[in-house]
Design a protein around this motif. Sequence first.
Motif, PDB file in Angstrom:
ATOM      1  N   UNK A 242     -21.700  62.804 -14.533  1.00 28.68           N
ATOM      2  CA  UNK A 242     -22.196  61.961 -15.620  1.00 28.68           C
ATOM      3  C   UNK A 242     -21.587  62.345 -16.968  1.00 28.68           C
ATOM      4  N   UNK A 243     -21.314  63.639 -17.166  1.00 29.68           N
ATOM      5  CA  UNK A 243     -20.807  64.098 -18.460  1.00 29.68           C
ATOM      6  C   UNK A 243     -19.310  63.910 -18.614  1.00 29.68           C
ATOM      7  N   UNK A 244     -18.610  63.771 -17.527  1.00 28.61           N
ATOM      8  CA  UNK A 244     -17.148  63.767 -17.555  1.00 28.61           C
ATOM      9  C   UNK A 244     -16.587  62.479 -18.133  1.00 28.61           C
ATOM     10  N   UNK A 245     -15.669  62.607 -19.063  1.00 31.50           N
ATOM     11  CA  UNK A 245     -14.956  61.451 -19.573  1.00 31.50           C
ATOM     12  C   UNK A 245     -13.898  61.015 -18.554  1.00 31.50           C
ATOM     13  N   UNK A 246     -13.531  59.734 -18.529  1.00 27.28           N
ATOM     14  CA  UNK A 246     -12.512  59.282 -17.574  1.00 27.28           C
ATOM     15  C   UNK A 246     -11.228  60.099 -17.691  1.00 27.28           C
ATOM     16  N   UNK A 247     -10.792  60.657 -16.572  1.00 27.08           N
ATOM     17  CA  UNK A 247      -9.563  61.427 -16.534  1.00 27.08           C
ATOM     18  C   UNK A 247      -9.644  62.812 -17.148  1.00 27.08           C
ATOM     19  N   UNK A 248     -10.816  63.237 -17.572  1.00 27.35           N
ATOM     20  CA  UNK A 248     -10.954  64.526 -18.257  1.00 27.35           C
ATOM     21  C   UNK A 248     -10.826  65.686 -17.271  1.00 27.35           C
ATOM     22  N   UNK A 249     -10.015  66.704 -17.590  1.00 27.96           N
ATOM     23  CA  UNK A 249      -9.949  67.882 -16.730  1.00 27.96           C
ATOM     24  C   UNK A 249     -11.292  68.620 -16.711  1.00 27.96           C
TER      25      UNK A 249
ATOM     26  N   UNK B 114     -10.779  74.165 -10.569  1.00 26.84           N
ATOM     27  CA  UNK B 114     -10.188  73.406 -11.673  1.00 26.84           C
ATOM     28  C   UNK B 114      -9.668  72.079 -11.151  1.00 26.84           C
ATOM     29  N   UNK B 115      -9.560  71.113 -12.033  1.00 33.86           N
ATOM     30  CA  UNK B 115      -8.989  69.816 -11.668  1.00 33.86           C
ATOM     31  C   UNK B 115      -7.586  70.003 -11.117  1.00 33.86           C
ATOM     32  N   UNK B 116      -7.255  69.169 -10.143  1.00 36.53           N
ATOM     33  CA  UNK B 116      -5.957  69.298  -9.493  1.00 36.53           C
ATOM     34  C   UNK B 116      -4.799  69.103 -10.472  1.00 36.53           C
ATOM     35  N   UNK B 117      -5.053  68.469 -11.615  1.00 35.10           N
ATOM     36  CA  UNK B 117      -4.003  68.298 -12.611  1.00 35.10           C
ATOM     37  C   UNK B 117      -3.697  69.542 -13.414  1.00 35.10           C
ATOM     38  N   UNK B 118      -4.529  70.591 -13.268  1.00 32.30           N
ATOM     39  CA  UNK B 118      -4.274  71.853 -13.947  1.00 32.30           C
ATOM     40  C   UNK B 118      -3.408  72.741 -13.050  1.00 32.30           C
ATOM     41  N   UNK B 119      -2.362  73.276 -13.611  1.00 29.20           N
ATOM     42  CA  UNK B 119      -1.454  74.135 -12.859  1.00 29.20           C
ATOM     43  C   UNK B 119      -1.948  75.579 -12.930  1.00 29.20           C
ATOM     44  N   UNK B 120      -1.973  76.247 -11.792  1.00 28.66           N
ATOM     45  CA  UNK B 120      -2.444  77.631 -11.730  1.00 28.66           C
ATOM     46  C   UNK B 120      -1.269  78.565 -11.537  1.00 28.66           C
ATOM     47  N   UNK B 121      -1.208  79.587 -12.401  1.00 34.97           N
ATOM     48  CA  UNK B 121      -0.096  80.525 -12.326  1.00 34.97           C
ATOM     49  C   UNK B 121      -0.473  81.853 -11.694  1.00 34.97           C
TER      50      UNK B 121
ATOM     51  N   UNK C 119     -14.308  68.939  -3.548  1.00 36.08           N
ATOM     52  CA  UNK C 119     -13.412  67.832  -3.198  1.00 36.08           C
ATOM     53  C   UNK C 119     -13.853  66.541  -3.879  1.00 36.08           C
ATOM     54  N   UNK C 120     -15.155  66.283  -3.883  1.00 34.59           N
ATOM     55  CA  UNK C 120     -15.690  65.068  -4.509  1.00 34.59           C
ATOM     56  C   UNK C 120     -15.306  64.998  -5.989  1.00 34.59           C
ATOM     57  N   UNK C 121     -15.330  66.159  -6.669  1.00 37.79           N
ATOM     58  CA  UNK C 121     -15.007  66.189  -8.092  1.00 37.79           C
ATOM     59  C   UNK C 121     -13.500  66.283  -8.346  1.00 37.79           C
ATOM     60  N   UNK C 122     -12.702  66.331  -7.279  1.00 36.32           N
ATOM     61  CA  UNK C 122     -11.261  66.411  -7.438  1.00 36.32           C
ATOM     62  C   UNK C 122     -10.793  67.761  -7.955  1.00 36.32           C
ATOM     63  N   UNK C 123     -11.450  68.835  -7.482  1.00 38.85           N
ATOM     64  CA  UNK C 123     -11.151  70.175  -7.964  1.00 38.85           C
ATOM     65  C   UNK C 123     -10.445  71.000  -6.889  1.00 38.85           C
TER      66      UNK C 123
END
Length: 240
Positions: free
Chosen positions: A140-147, A204-211, A178-182
């Motif tokens: 509910x709190x997440x903005x569209x596309x927000x990491x 973390x969101x799949x769009x975040x790169x982990x080093x 998985x539901x949250x795309x993390x």
Amino acid sequence: MRIGTWNLKLCPSRDWPRGRSIADWLDTQHADLWMLTEVHPDWDPGRMAVSPPRSHDAEQPKRWAGIRTELPLTELPADSSDPGEEGLVLARVELDGTSVLVACSVLPWKGCGPYWHGLPDGQYAQFRSVLDHHVARITAARHPGEPVVWGGDMNQELTPPLWAGTNDGAVTLRAAFEYLGLTTLTQGLAHLNGQSHSIDHLAVSTGLLTERVEVHRPQVDRKDLSDHAAYTADVVLPRT
């Protein structure tokens, strides 16, 4: 952005000897964002957001979850109508002009009933009810596309061997991520006890790169500072 999660055990004050040792170790990690559990609400005034008072000791200055950051921080209001809320804190941080939704959770453990009022009976039912509430609040709190960065003491391994959680709990927690795309960064990492996988997680969101992801066992005088390991990771927002 360097992120981390750690259960500080028994909500120490920074003024206590163990609290000072914990604070010193946290400083060595130079993290931008900590998701701390079993934390004193005044751990770092001005740079902390904390969950609501705990139901079994509401008059005490102790909290299940806290977010501590050097980044610009906006705490999101709690929804006090659900018992799962006392295990959740939500905030939004700004990183290079991009907002990131941050959640820190504590989820129920076996025998938590006396310490967490209003939950249903049974370990899995308690775990599921609070997890579902936290997922709904994040959604509910997440903005569209927000990491999203989600961490904390989930009291549940994601894979066997199981020491703290249940098989159903492992399946359900993996499904929630998985539901949250993390992407879960701590799956397969070790618990402090060396006998099971971690029950504390960073996702973390799949769009975040982990080093880099690391497990830490902070000690003073050869004694563990907590009954949990600490976990850190370096993540990068892709350029848009």
